[in-house]
Structure formats: C-alpha cells, structure tokens
Design a protein around this motif. Structure first.
Motif, PDB file in Angstrom:
ATOM      1  N   GLU A 398      57.868  19.892  47.508  1.00 38.77           N
ATOM      2  CA  GLU A 398      56.909  18.865  47.097  1.00 38.77           C
ATOM      3  C   GLU A 398      55.627  19.540  46.623  1.00 38.77           C
ATOM      4  O   GLU A 398      54.619  19.576  47.336  1.00 38.77           O
ATOM      5  CB  GLU A 398      56.618  17.911  48.258  1.00 38.77           C
ATOM      6  N   ASN A 399      55.671  20.096  45.397  1.00 40.27           N
ATOM      7  CA  ASN A 399      54.499  20.834  44.958  1.00 40.27           C
ATOM      8  C   ASN A 399      54.571  21.108  43.460  1.00 40.27           C
ATOM      9  O   ASN A 399      55.564  20.844  42.801  1.00 40.27           O
ATOM     10  CB  ASN A 399      54.384  22.159  45.727  1.00 40.27           C
ATOM     11  N   ALA A 400      53.491  21.664  42.950  1.00 38.85           N
ATOM     12  CA  ALA A 400      53.414  22.225  41.602  1.00 38.85           C
ATOM     13  C   ALA A 400      52.338  23.304  41.670  1.00 38.85           C
ATOM     14  O   ALA A 400      51.479  23.279  42.554  1.00 38.85           O
ATOM     15  CB  ALA A 400      53.043  21.155  40.581  1.00 38.85           C
ATOM     16  N   TYR A 401      52.396  24.264  40.751  1.00 38.45           N
ATOM     17  CA  TYR A 401      51.349  25.300  40.759  1.00 38.45           C
ATOM     18  C   TYR A 401      51.084  25.766  39.338  1.00 38.45           C
ATOM     19  O   TYR A 401      51.939  25.688  38.462  1.00 38.45           O
ATOM     20  CB  TYR A 401      51.742  26.481  41.659  1.00 38.45           C
ATOM     21  N   GLY A 402      49.852  26.252  39.107  1.00 41.07           N
ATOM     22  CA  GLY A 402      49.432  26.652  37.767  1.00 41.07           C
ATOM     23  C   GLY A 402      48.863  28.044  37.721  1.00 41.07           C
ATOM     24  O   GLY A 402      47.658  28.212  37.871  1.00 41.07           O
ATOM     25  N   PRO A 403      49.694  29.076  37.516  1.00 40.37           N
ATOM     26  CA  PRO A 403      49.203  30.450  37.432  1.00 40.37           C
ATOM     27  C   PRO A 403      48.863  30.836  35.991  1.00 40.37           C
ATOM     28  O   PRO A 403      49.043  30.050  35.062  1.00 40.37           O
ATOM     29  CB  PRO A 403      50.408  31.258  37.923  1.00 40.37           C
ATOM     30  N   ASN A 404      48.378  32.054  35.792  1.00 37.28           N
ATOM     31  CA  ASN A 404      48.217  32.576  34.441  1.00 37.28           C
ATOM     32  C   ASN A 404      48.387  34.087  34.463  1.00 37.28           C
ATOM     33  O   ASN A 404      48.260  34.727  35.499  1.00 37.28           O
ATOM     34  CB  ASN A 404      46.870  32.180  33.834  1.00 37.28           C
ATOM     35  N   VAL A 405      48.705  34.625  33.306  1.00 35.48           N
ATOM     36  CA  VAL A 405      48.800  36.075  33.102  1.00 35.48           C
ATOM     37  C   VAL A 405      47.647  36.455  32.198  1.00 35.48           C
ATOM     38  O   VAL A 405      47.482  35.869  31.119  1.00 35.48           O
ATOM     39  CB  VAL A 405      50.147  36.453  32.461  1.00 35.48           C
ATOM     40  N   HIS A 406      46.832  37.428  32.621  1.00 36.10           N
ATOM     41  CA  HIS A 406      45.652  37.759  31.834  1.00 36.10           C
ATOM     42  C   HIS A 406      45.454  39.266  31.677  1.00 36.10           C
ATOM     43  O   HIS A 406      46.028  40.063  32.426  1.00 36.10           O
ATOM     44  CB  HIS A 406      44.397  37.131  32.450  1.00 36.10           C
ATOM     45  N   ASP A 407      44.664  39.625  30.700  1.00 34.90           N
ATOM     46  CA  ASP A 407      44.310  41.010  30.403  1.00 34.90           C
ATOM     47  C   ASP A 407      43.187  41.425  31.355  1.00 34.90           C
ATOM     48  O   ASP A 407      42.086  40.877  31.289  1.00 34.90           O
ATOM     49  CB  ASP A 407      43.835  41.092  28.950  1.00 34.90           C
ATOM     50  N   HIS A 422      60.669  19.330  41.090  1.00 41.58           N
ATOM     51  CA  HIS A 422      61.125  17.944  40.895  1.00 41.58           C
ATOM     52  C   HIS A 422      60.594  17.022  41.992  1.00 41.58           C
ATOM     53  O   HIS A 422      60.206  15.877  41.726  1.00 41.58           O
ATOM     54  CB  HIS A 422      62.656  17.921  40.874  1.00 41.58           C
ATOM     55  N   ASN A 423      60.559  17.515  43.224  1.00 39.03           N
ATOM     56  CA  ASN A 423      60.207  16.644  44.345  1.00 39.03           C
ATOM     57  C   ASN A 423      58.702  16.449  44.509  1.00 39.03           C
ATOM     58  O   ASN A 423      58.259  15.853  45.486  1.00 39.03           O
ATOM     59  CB  ASN A 423      60.799  17.178  45.651  1.00 39.03           C
ATOM     60  N   VAL A 424      57.907  16.930  43.566  1.00 31.06           N
ATOM     61  CA  VAL A 424      56.480  16.615  43.613  1.00 31.06           C
ATOM     62  C   VAL A 424      56.281  15.101  43.522  1.00 31.06           C
ATOM     63  O   VAL A 424      55.261  14.561  43.978  1.00 31.06           O
ATOM     64  CB  VAL A 424      55.709  17.342  42.490  1.00 31.06           C
ATOM     65  N   MET A 425      57.292  14.388  42.996  1.00 34.89           N
ATOM     66  CA  MET A 425      57.186  12.933  42.886  1.00 34.89           C
ATOM     67  C   MET A 425      57.143  12.267  44.260  1.00 34.89           C
ATOM     68  O   MET A 425      56.481  11.249  44.434  1.00 34.89           O
ATOM     69  CB  MET A 425      58.329  12.383  42.040  1.00 34.89           C
ATOM     70  N   LYS A 426      57.837  12.840  45.232  1.00 31.84           N
ATOM     71  CA  LYS A 426      57.752  12.288  46.589  1.00 31.84           C
ATOM     72  C   LYS A 426      56.349  12.483  47.151  1.00 31.84           C
ATOM     73  O   LYS A 426      55.798  11.603  47.813  1.00 31.84           O
ATOM     74  CB  LYS A 426      58.779  12.929  47.514  1.00 31.84           C
ATOM     75  N   LEU A 427      55.769  13.635  46.863  1.00 32.21           N
ATOM     76  CA  LEU A 427      54.420  13.921  47.357  1.00 32.21           C
ATOM     77  C   LEU A 427      53.419  12.902  46.830  1.00 32.21           C
ATOM     78  O   LEU A 427      52.649  12.312  47.601  1.00 32.21           O
ATOM     79  CB  LEU A 427      54.021  15.336  46.937  1.00 32.21           C
ATOM     80  N   VAL A 428      53.423  12.674  45.512  1.00 33.92           N
ATOM     81  CA  VAL A 428      52.429  11.757  44.954  1.00 33.92           C
ATOM     82  C   VAL A 428      52.740  10.317  45.342  1.00 33.92           C
ATOM     83  O   VAL A 428      51.823   9.493  45.479  1.00 33.92           O
ATOM     84  CB  VAL A 428      52.307  11.921  43.427  1.00 33.92           C
ATOM     85  N   PRO A 441      49.015  -3.597  44.790  1.00 34.74           N
ATOM     86  CA  PRO A 441      50.359  -4.104  45.127  1.00 34.74           C
ATOM     87  C   PRO A 441      51.486  -3.233  44.578  1.00 34.74           C
ATOM     88  O   PRO A 441      52.577  -3.204  45.150  1.00 34.74           O
ATOM     89  CB  PRO A 441      50.371  -5.501  44.483  1.00 34.74           C
ATOM     90  N   LYS A 442      51.243  -2.503  43.482  1.00 34.61           N
ATOM     91  CA  LYS A 442      52.296  -1.671  42.896  1.00 34.61           C
ATOM     92  C   LYS A 442      52.660  -0.484  43.783  1.00 34.61           C
ATOM     93  O   LYS A 442      53.680   0.168  43.582  1.00 34.61           O
ATOM     94  CB  LYS A 442      51.857  -1.186  41.515  1.00 34.61           C
ATOM     95  N   ALA A 443      51.812  -0.191  44.786  1.00 27.02           N
ATOM     96  CA  ALA A 443      52.057   0.944  45.684  1.00 27.02           C
ATOM     97  C   ALA A 443      52.859   0.553  46.908  1.00 27.02           C
ATOM     98  O   ALA A 443      53.080   1.388  47.784  1.00 27.02           O
ATOM     99  CB  ALA A 443      50.713   1.546  46.114  1.00 27.02           C
ATOM    100  N   ARG A 444      53.328  -0.692  46.980  1.00 22.73           N
ATOM    101  CA  ARG A 444      53.937  -1.220  48.209  1.00 22.73           C
ATOM    102  C   ARG A 444      55.463  -1.192  48.189  1.00 22.73           C
ATOM    103  O   ARG A 444      56.117  -2.146  48.576  1.00 22.73           O
ATOM    104  CB  ARG A 444      53.425  -2.651  48.446  1.00 22.73           C
ATOM    105  N   LYS A 445      56.023  -0.092  47.722  1.00 21.76           N
ATOM    106  CA  LYS A 445      57.474   0.052  47.752  1.00 21.76           C
ATOM    107  C   LYS A 445      57.835   1.524  47.702  1.00 21.76           C
ATOM    108  O   LYS A 445      57.003   2.371  47.360  1.00 21.76           O
ATOM    109  CB  LYS A 445      58.122  -0.717  46.601  1.00 21.76           C
ATOM    110  N   MET A 446      59.105   1.805  48.015  1.00 25.59           N
ATOM    111  CA  MET A 446      59.529   3.187  48.157  1.00 25.59           C
ATOM    112  C   MET A 446      59.869   3.846  46.821  1.00 25.59           C
ATOM    113  O   MET A 446      59.901   5.064  46.732  1.00 25.59           O
ATOM    114  CB  MET A 446      60.721   3.294  49.104  1.00 25.59           C
ATOM    115  N   LYS A 447      60.147   3.052  45.804  1.00 27.15           N
ATOM    116  CA  LYS A 447      60.363   3.612  44.474  1.00 27.15           C
ATOM    117  C   LYS A 447      59.423   2.931  43.503  1.00 27.15           C
ATOM    118  O   LYS A 447      59.511   1.731  43.268  1.00 27.15           O
ATOM    119  CB  LYS A 447      61.814   3.418  44.022  1.00 27.15           C
ATOM    120  N   PHE A 448      58.507   3.716  42.943  1.00 25.14           N
ATOM    121  CA  PHE A 448      57.516   3.155  42.042  1.00 25.14           C
ATOM    122  C   PHE A 448      58.135   2.887  40.665  1.00 25.14           C
ATOM    123  O   PHE A 448      59.116   3.534  40.259  1.00 25.14           O
ATOM    124  CB  PHE A 448      56.334   4.114  41.871  1.00 25.14           C
TER     125      PHE A 448
END
Length: 852
Positions: A398-407, A422-428, A441-448
């Motif tokens: 349940e995550n995402a991350y944003g790295p970078n490669v730099h000089d 993929h499962n970051v959707m469960k987190l949010v 009211p749109k937040a009141r169910k298990m599948k948005f």
C-alpha cells in the motif's frame, strides 16, 4: 555515507576528484588456493588484431554511444577516443524478478558512475568513481586533491582491435556482462539478503544489447545458487515499503534464483549544469562535495539542490528576461507504464500535468507533461535511463514512491522511475473513508466509484511527481492554516486545507457535516508553497558561480517568506510540533477535537458502511482498526506539543530567533486534552456491537496499548529533558518539567482524590505510570535520543539524563504519589481498586528504598 553515487572527470576548467570504493576481487586469479597474484607462467595476452579479423563480415553492428558489434555469440564495444575519460552513469534495474520478493521490474538495483581509460599493455580500464572533492586545476591545492584520491579499476579489457580510423578501441564485453561484476549487477547487500552464492554461468547470458546516441542498454539474465532466507527483505534494492520475511519460493523449489537485469550506460553532460546552493528554508533534496582552493581560509562544503535542467531556448532568452512565459529548451516528460489499468491512466497523467501551473511561476509554460507509453515503438525501453516512467507494480504493498537519478556534480536530475504499487488504492480508500465519511456520502462504502478513486490517484501522483522534481516533504505546511478556516467553506474550497501537496495532510478531517464542504475543500492540491518552491528552484538566472547565484536566491527567500504560507517546515523528524505527519491546522488540540467528533459519527455507521455480501466481518475489522489508528494519530499530534521547540530557519537579513519554545498555554492544553480524551478511558471506542464480531476477548487491547504508549512517549526522558532545558534557556514563562509532571499525575490519578472506583483501563494505566517513573530514577536507564536536522538528513545523539533534574523530579513525584495513594486506600470501597492501590504502594516503596 551518501546514498547517491557520483562521478569523475578532468574538465577544462578544473579537476574532479573521487573517493575510492573497494574493488571486487572475486574474479582475481587463484594462487595456492587463495586470491592473489596471477600465475606468472600463464600465456601472455596477445596484442590487438586487425579490425577485420575481430569484426568480421558476420558482425551485426549498431552505432550509438558505443558502437556495438555482435559476432555470433560475442559482443564487442567500439569505444571512441572522444568518450575516454567521460563520466558514464551505469543504472541497473530489475527487468523481471522472481515471485515473492516484493520487488518488481523497473525498480532500481544499483547505480555507479564509471569511466573508460586506456591503460598499459593495450588495455582499456573501467574505473568506478565517486565525487568527493573538487579543486580548480589553476589552484596549487588541486595537486594535493588529485593525489589524495584514487579510483578503483573495476575491470580491464584487452584491446581486441583498433577502429578503422585508429580513433577507437574494440573490446570484448561478453564475459563482463555475463559475469557477476558489481558495477553493473547486484550489490553485495542484495546478495546477502537473498542468500545468493555462486553465479551459475551455464544459466546466465546476455539477452540483448541496444545502443543509442547517448546511452547503451544491456539486458542480462543471471542465475545464482540460493538457499532460503527466513528473515529480512530478501530482495533488497529499491525502496520497498514493507520488508519481506518469507523465503523466496524459487530458492525453496529449485535452489536457484533467476533475475533479469537491465543496465543503462548513460553519458553524462560534458559541462555540468549550474549549481543552486541548498537553502534550508526551501525543501529541496540535496547533494554535496568539498571544494578546495588556494585562497580559502576554511574548506567549502558545497551543498546544492537536486533539480532538472530547465533553461530557456537561446532564441527565447530575451522574452524570458522580460517576464514572458516561454517553453524550456528541454521539456520534462513522464511516461505511463503500459501495465497500468486503462481507467487510471488519465488520472496519473493529470497528476503530472497539474505541476504546469507551478512551473509558470518560474517563467516556463508546458515545462512538464505526461504521456502514454508508445507501445509500438521498438526503439524505446521502459528500463532506458533516458526516460522517466511511472512504473505500475502488481503488488499488495500500500504505497508509492518518487525517486530520481541525478548528476552529483551539479544536482541535475536525469530521469525518474516512480514506483506505483497497485494496492495504493486500498491505502487512499481507507484514509478517505475514515477522514471524510462523516461529511462526504461518496466515502461511505468499501468500493469507491471510479471517478472518486481516480481523483485520489491523481493527488498521490502529484505528490510523488513532486519528489521527482526535487521536492522533499513539507510537514509544516498544514500548520499555517488556522483551524477555523478549515471549516470555512468559501475559504477552504478556494485555497485548500494545506499550502503544500508535499505535506502529509491527506484530507480535511476537521470539516463538520454542517459546514457543507465539497471535495474541493477536502482534497489536497498543489498549493502556494509548491509553486513558490518550484519558482525558487527553477527560475533561470544564467549565473554560473553558485555563490553569486546564492545572493539572488537568498533575496527571493527573504522577500517571499514574509508570507507564512510559504514556510518550509521540514520532514517532521525534529521536535517542532508545527511539522507533523497526517495533521492539520495551527492548533492540534482544536483540530483533534473536531476530528474525534467525526470519528464518533463514523464509528456507529461502520457496520452498515462496511457491509458486503458474504463478508466475514473482515471489512468491519479493517476499518475499525483504521479508525483507532486515526484516533491514535490525533493523540500523537497533541503529544508533540509538550516539550516542543519551534525551529524557523533564517538568514541574517531576517528578524527574530530561529529557536523558540512551544507556547506554555499550548503545552498545558495538550496535557489537559490527553487526560480528557485518552487517559480517561475513551469508552465510545469500546463498542461491543463491533468488538464482539471482530476481536477475541484476550487479544491485545488496542485502546489499552495506545494509552500506555502515549503515556510513555509523554514521559520520555528526552521530552522531559527538553522541558528542563527550555525553562533554563527561555525563562519561567515556559512550561516547566515539574508543572507538567504534576498535571499528568493529577489527571491519571484523579480517582484517588474523588474516591471513585478505578476501572480496568485506568488501573493498567496507573501501573504503567508508576513503572515509567521508576525507570526514570534508575541511572542505568537514563539515556535519551535526540535528532538534530541537517541539510542531508538528521544526526542522532544520545543524551545522558542521570545528572539532570529529570530523575530528581521523577523521584519527587513518586514520593508525593505514595503519600496520596496511602491516604486513599482506607477510603476506597471498591475491592479491585483497593487491591490495586495497595499494590502500587508496595511497588513505589520498593523502588524508593530497595533494601526495605
């Protein structure tokens, strides 16, 4: 040790020097059964052959950074003399991984900087280099810098032939890439975690090599003998949010692990980008190295911001100087992994494109854009280090991350591979339901609905892209919004509940149902701080001298930071209560009280809102745990105010102190809040209609654990020591150590003054309080940890509190408590309460006088 790997080159303007890394000796010849000198009797290497004898008419040739020749089963690099001595970034990523390792194709495995040089005896050496020191070659000290750093020769290649025009060298790279060479393969740490042993040469091979104008891509398959690992993260490598503790199935089933890797060899710019020196008032990631010169009186450790090279086109320079928006010479482009489900692609793209408005503040239009990956273009590879990609992983993480490669010479970002699980959707989903279901009211169910989930994905996309632009978390941003404005529909919908999407502010949990606030006032967005940070980092000055550039950027900061919404509060790892994760507003007590009001509304509806056909109460269990976790965050937000020290970085042009104590009234209110909302048993959370369906009676009690952990945090020796030192530094107007301890003790032991029965939760808590005080008077347990922020992270120091007022006050509190407990025992009629107080009395007596 720096996480980012760095480079070397002797430039026309100066000399770049490097620290030595330990070379890989695994391929050294064996002498008497040990690694040692080569067998002097071995057949001497033959010299270069004529070009046509090596690169025959059977060769399949492709030109690029290196001209690549495939002759039957051998691969040759033809290296132009013009490339010798140039820094080349070798970026190795997983292409395919064995199942169960919780790492995925596209994640970073290794990053080194190498250069190729001619050596004696007709050899080409590959050196691994790390930039540590720099001195301009016109300075005498450059000789000392050069002599003090030597880079390891990681590989030596006999020159098989010289190029047709004698301006290039041909080397055989087949065995090098098929083999297990650290610079372009797995790191030793990964091998240890995976329990990899010998490379199986008969099951390892080069899949392909493709070459392009500034990069060459090498795809290899490597198989290692492996034994199962029962602990740790066996796959290592790129940031994996959840450590893996199970052995890899491949190791268990076959005794071997096969991995597909892609190494991008990317030519770095001949002339580094102009550096922008790091400023602690603006939240950019940083790199650094030491600069030496003859006219110094102290060494200059240059710390500089990590950012993309964004410059106006030469023909647009005058327009840019006049303040007109222009397109950059090179646009920042992100591609969407074709493995991404199609319904989410538009939202990921929108999360990238949302940053265009921020770049307009720096004078650029269309500076950044996201596109779908051109799946029919065979010249492009997802692992190619020239392309930035949002990689989509089939993962339960349940995550995402944003790295970078730099000089590392300049901080120029070269590419980024955002990791999207993929499962970051469960987190949010869980965040949004628990923080906003009372008002949306749109937040009141298990599948948005897809539209709601899409907007949640968009916000996470923008946050992670912000990291890849060089921006760190700004955990202090949300503290610059007054709590009552979070309930002001017009204001919060226009401005957002936090000034930065780089904060962990999540969603507006303060808003109450009667406020009628729409999603515009509930969601985070790219805000005032984000636009200011991009303006500071990306406005082009054209100044090559970083010290002169700093004079300009410092003036920007002094002028702009008069607006409190542009404040950078850091990563939240210091003791400043304004900089916290997951919090909102300028008053943690007030915001948390509003949040608890909403949690109470949500709790009673959870059985209805989590109901799905055939569910075995797993939904209810999950969301109840999430709700308790949100309540716990509120307790943490408030606790951090006690012993808090506010830290506001300034330059000498700005008025006021850098350090100040959290106001006394806030600290005192925080203790009162904890006494009322947590230490007094929060019976509303103990809903038997829920607990009797999801929790075995003897299972660990979440509320009890939270009470004890919060109390231990409140009475942490480091926090108590800060209370003492703040009183010493800032005077009697601060919240004192003795006053805080009195307030806590009176709240936790209120029953002994009112002769009321003490419930089971309170009895447990009171025992925990006594145990903590006993620990504080023990000189063998008197160390406290302290974190000091730095440009590149934090320094950890240990403080010994044995000779401070901490144990003295703790002993005094124990003595006064003993008197109060003994006085309360005769008047206590509840049997368990009386036994409990008698027990406490004996514990305290023994602690104060162990010989009694």
């Amino acid at each position: 040790m720096k996480k980012t790997l760095t480079f070397s080159l002797i430039l026309l303007s100066g000399t770049w020097l490097f620290a030595q890394q330990r070379p890989d000796t695994s391929s050294f010849p064996m002498l008497n059964g040990r690694a040692g000198m080569p067998n002097m009797a071995a057949k001497p290497a033959t010299g270069p052959k004529p070009y046509k004898e090596v690169i025959t008419n059977k060769a399949i040739t492709h030109k690029g950074l290196f001209t690549v020749h495939q002759v039957e089963d051998k691969y040759y690099f033809e290296i132009p003399d013009s490339i010798l001595g140039r820094e080349i970034l070798a970026v190795t990523r997983y292409s395919k991984t064995p199942g169960g390792g919780r790492n995925y194709g596209g994640e970073l495995v290794n990053q080194q900087t190498v250069e190729f040089d001619k050596g004696p005896e007709h050899k080409i050496f590959m050196k691994v280099i790390t930039l540590i020191n720099y001195a301009d070659s016109t300075n005498e000290i450059s000789k000392a810098v050069k002599n003090s750093n030597l880079n390891p020769i990681a590989a030596a290649f006999p020159i098989a032939a010289f190029g047709k025009d004698s301006t290039s060298s041909v080397i055989d790279v087949t065995d090098f890439f098929k083999g297990d060479n650290q610079a372009v393969s797995l790191t030793p740490a990964i091998k240890r975690r995976l329990n990899l042993s010998m490379l199986a040469a008969d099951r390892s091979y080069i899949e392909s090599i493709h070459t392009y104008p500034i990069n060459t891509e090498i795809r290899t398959v490597k198989t290692y003998s492996s034994t199962p690992s029962a602990a740790g993260n066996p796959f290592g490598g790129a940031p994996s949010p959840m450590p893996q503790s199970e052995p890899l199935p491949a190791a268990m089933d076959a005794g071997a692990v096969t991995i597909e890797l892609n190494t991008s060899m990317l030519l770095l710019p001949k002339v580094p980008m102009h550096k922008r020196l790091f400023d602690p008032r603006v939240g950019f990631f940083a790199d650094d190295y030491t600069v030496y010169s003859d006219n110094q009186q102290k060494v200059d450790n240059q710390v500089f911001a990590v950012r993309w090279r964004l410059e106006p086109k030469p023909e647009d320079m005058e327009k840019y100087k006049r303040g007109e928006l222009v397109e950059p010479a090179k646009q920042i482009v992100y591609y969407i992994d074709p493995a991404t489900p199609k319904q989410w692609r538009p939202y990921l793209i929108a999360g990238v494109n949302d940053w265009q408005k921020a770049f307009e503040k720096a004078g650029f239009k269309n500076a950044i854009v996201a596109k779908e990956w051109p799946e029919n273009d065979s010249t492009m590879s997802l692992e190619d280090a020239r392309y930035s990609v949002i990689r989509y992983f089939a993962s339960d993480i349940e995550n995402a991350y944003g790295p970078n490669v730099h000089d590392p010479r300049s901080g120029e970002i070269l590419e980024s591979h955002i990791g999207w699980y993929h499962n970051v959707m469960k987190l949010v989903h869980d965040w949004y339901m628990i923080q906003t279901a009372a008002v949306d009211p749109k937040a009141r169910k298990m599948k948005f609905d897809d539209s709601l989930m899409g907007e949640l994905i968009r916000f996470v996309s923008s946050h992670e892209v912000g990291h890849t632009l060089g921006l760190r978390h700004n955990m202090g941003s949300s503290s610059k919004t007054p709590v009552e404005l979070l309930r002001n529909k017009a204001w919060v919908e226009a401005n957002g509940h936090t000034a930065s999407i780089m904060d962990y502010a999540r969603f507006n949990y303060v808003a109450q149902p009667e406020d009628n606030i729409s999603e515009a006032g509930l969601f985070p967005r790219i805000g005032d701080y984000d636009k200011w940070a991009i303006q500071w980092g990306y406005t082009y000055t054209g100044i090559s001298d970083p010290k002169k550039d700093e004079l300009v950027t410092n003036k920007w900061a002094v002028d702009s930071l008069k607006n409190p919404r542009l404040w950078f509060g850091g990563e939240g790892r210091n003791v400043d209560p304004r900089a916290q994760t997951e919090d909102l507003g300028d008053d943690a007590v007030k915001a948390s009280n509003y949040g608890i009001m909403n949690l109470k509304r949500i709790l009673v509806q959870l059985p209805v809102w989590t109901k799905e056909e055939a569910d075995k109460y797993q939904n209810l269990s999950d969301m109840y745990q999430q709700l308790v976790g949100q309540f716990a965050r509120y307790m943490g937000h408030v606790t951090k105010n006690v012993g808090g020290i506010e830290e506001t970085f300034k330059s000498v042009e700005q008025k006021g102190d850098v350090y100040a104590p959290t106001p006394k009234e806030k600290q005192k209110a925080a203790v009162a809040f904890l006494n009322a909302q947590l230490f007094q048993t929060p019976t509303w959370l103990l809903d038997k209609e829920i607990l009797n369906k999801i929790s075995y009676p003897t299972a660990n009690e979440a509320i009890q654990n939270l009470q004890v952990s919060t109390l231990n945090s409140l009475l942490d020796a480091g926090r108590l020591y800060r209370l003492q030192t703040s009183r010493n530094r800032f005077g009697n107007g601060t919240y004192g150590l003795d006053e805080m301890m009195d307030d806590v003790q009176k709240g936790i032991f209120s029953e002994i003054y009112s002769n009321k029965p003490i419930d089971a939760y309170r009895r447990n808590l009171q025992k925990a309080y006594v145990a903590k005080l006993i620990e504080l008077i023990d000189p063998t347990k008197s160390n406290a940890a302290s974190l000091t922020p730095t440009a590149r992270g934090f320094n950890l120091s240990i403080i010994n509190t044995a000779n401070t007022d901490v144990p003295s006050v703790a002993r005094g509190e124990l003595k006064s408590l003993l008197v109060a407990v003994n006085a309360a025992i005769p008047a206590t009629s509840d049997k368990l309460s009386k036994y409990h107080l008698q027990d406490l009395s004996e514990r305290i007596k023994k602690a104060l006088d162990p010989k009694s």
